[in-house]
Enzyme design. Sequence first.
Site, PDB file in Angstrom:
ATOM      1  N   ARG A   1      -3.548  -0.907   2.096  1.00  0.00           N
ATOM      2  CA  ARG A   1      -2.366  -1.664   1.657  1.00  0.00           C
ATOM      3  C   ARG A   1      -2.786  -2.658   0.580  1.00  0.00           C
ATOM      4  NH1 ARG A   1       2.058  -2.272   4.985  1.00  0.00           N
ATOM      5  NH2 ARG A   1       2.921  -3.331   3.162  1.00  0.00           N
TER       6      ARG A   1
ATOM      7  N   CYS B   1       1.259   3.484  10.674  1.00  0.00           N
ATOM      8  CA  CYS B   1       1.390   2.371   9.720  1.00  0.00           C
ATOM      9  C   CYS B   1       1.065   1.024  10.351  1.00  0.00           C
ATOM     10  CB  CYS B   1       2.797   2.366   9.137  1.00  0.00           C
ATOM     11  SG  CYS B   1       4.074   2.103  10.384  1.00  0.00           S
TER      12      CYS B   1
ATOM     13  N   ARG C   1      11.082  -8.192   1.850  1.00  0.00           N
ATOM     14  CA  ARG C   1      11.227  -7.398   3.085  1.00  0.00           C
ATOM     15  C   ARG C   1      12.542  -7.808   3.718  1.00  0.00           C
ATOM     16  NH1 ARG C   1       7.020  -6.241   7.944  1.00  0.00           N
ATOM     17  NH2 ARG C   1       6.404  -4.754   6.335  1.00  0.00           N
TER      18      ARG C   1
ATOM     19  N   ASP D   1       4.925   6.434  14.106  1.00  0.00           N
ATOM     20  CA  ASP D   1       5.345   5.042  13.954  1.00  0.00           C
ATOM     21  C   ASP D   1       6.005   4.608  15.266  1.00  0.00           C
ATOM     22  OD1 ASP D   1       6.057   2.551  12.904  1.00  0.00           O
ATOM     23  OD2 ASP D   1       7.805   3.306  11.811  1.00  0.00           O
TER      24      ASP D   1
HETATM   25  N1  NVA Z   1       9.473   1.377  11.315  1.00  0.00           N
HETATM   26  C1  NVA Z   1       8.811   0.090  11.481  1.00  0.00           C
HETATM   27  C2  NVA Z   1       7.720  -0.059  10.463  1.00  0.00           C
HETATM   28  C3  NVA Z   1       6.916  -1.327  10.596  1.00  0.00           C
HETATM   29  C4  NVA Z   1       5.888  -1.482   9.518  1.00  0.00           C
HETATM   30  C5  NVA Z   1       9.835  -1.023  11.363  1.00  0.00           C
HETATM   31  O1  NVA Z   1      10.693  -0.938  10.477  1.00  0.00           O
HETATM   32  O2  NVA Z   1       9.781  -1.944  12.172  1.00  0.00           O
HETATM   33  N1   CP Z   2       2.736  -1.771   8.265  1.00  0.00           N
HETATM   34  C1   CP Z   2       3.301  -2.950   7.975  1.00  0.00           C
HETATM   35  O1   CP Z   2       4.114  -3.082   7.038  1.00  0.00           O
HETATM   36  O2   CP Z   2       2.901  -3.960   8.770  1.00  0.00           O
HETATM   37  P1   CP Z   2       3.539  -5.427   8.852  1.00  0.00           P
HETATM   38  O3   CP Z   2       4.889  -5.287   9.497  1.00  0.00           O
HETATM   39  O4   CP Z   2       2.566  -6.198   9.693  1.00  0.00           O
HETATM   40  O5   CP Z   2       3.671  -5.986   7.467  1.00  0.00           O
END
Ligand code: NVA
Ligand code: CP
Length: 307
Positions: A290, A262, A103, A222
């Site tokens: 998930r 999400c 991530r 979102d």
């Molecule tokens: N658009 C959000 C999604 C979090 C799962 C972000 O990137 O913070």
């Molecule tokens: N939806 C999602 O990816 O949640 P987290 O940021 O908690 O991993």
Amino acid sequence: MQKDLLCLYDLTPSDFDLIFERAADLKARHTRGELYHPLRGKTLGMIFEKPSTRTRVSFEAGMFQLGGHAMYLRWTDTQLGRGESIYDTAKVLSRYLDAIMIRTFAQSTVEDLARDADVPVINGLTDMYHPCQILADLLTVIERRGSVRGMKAVYIGDGNNIAHSWINAALRLCFDLTLACPAGHEPDRGVLDRARGEAASRISVISDPFEAVRDADVISTDTWVSMGQEKQYRERIKSFSSYQVNERLIAASKKDVIVMHCLPAHRGEEITDAVMDGPNSAVFDQAENRLHVQKAILEILMTHNRR
Ligand code: NVA
Ligand code: CP
């Protein structure tokens, strides 16, 4: 399937089918309490440059349930945080691990890691895409409707990573997608043009959320302030104020519309308590899925494809 899962655009319709089929099987086994350990002896490394609740916990629990092990690697606690290159990191981690989930901010970081690693790389969210999330969302829709083909999905709010992954999914799985976004916050031009080039009539971006939700089977939203955008909070709250998913908006759609988020949600901003906790909401099923969908991805990438 290809070696890596970087973006839903890269999947074929049969890759999607395989993932959903394996996820349903793994979910059924888990529900029955059956032990199933196809990844015994295998290790997943999980690199995080941003916070996470769902992604970290579901990948880690998923690896354990499949008989393997998951290792949490906070970017700044590794030598990446002190400037070690992606190439050197990829080569070294490939000697220890059987797959890597990452991530991070730039999609190019995930692509570079996948190119340089000898093991599968899974995108656990970038500024551009969140493929695992939308796979879980689609599995949730399939459980409720039987299929996603031919449905009308609507995305309300920021043209961000979640929106981009919905666009790629609509392209590959042949459903209609309408996005309602305020001016200046539309999805990335490149992502949109690529999808429209192949499926112009099915993907549209408009500005009126009420027009968008008419006849929708699914409404997804979102946060208005994604990770890394915290400094823009005030300005964003103002721009998005008429894009809240609330009872009035849901009433303008089908009675049995599925409402998705999400998570994490900012209750009272992009979605109200009444909708989050209401009869149309699928948000916690999405979160659960998930786990199942990612177990399917791990199993496919770490066993079917390789070694
Ligand atoms: N658009 C959000 C999604 C979090 C799962 C972000 O990137 O913070
Ligand atoms: N939806 C999602 O990816 O949640 P987290 O940021 O908690 O991993």
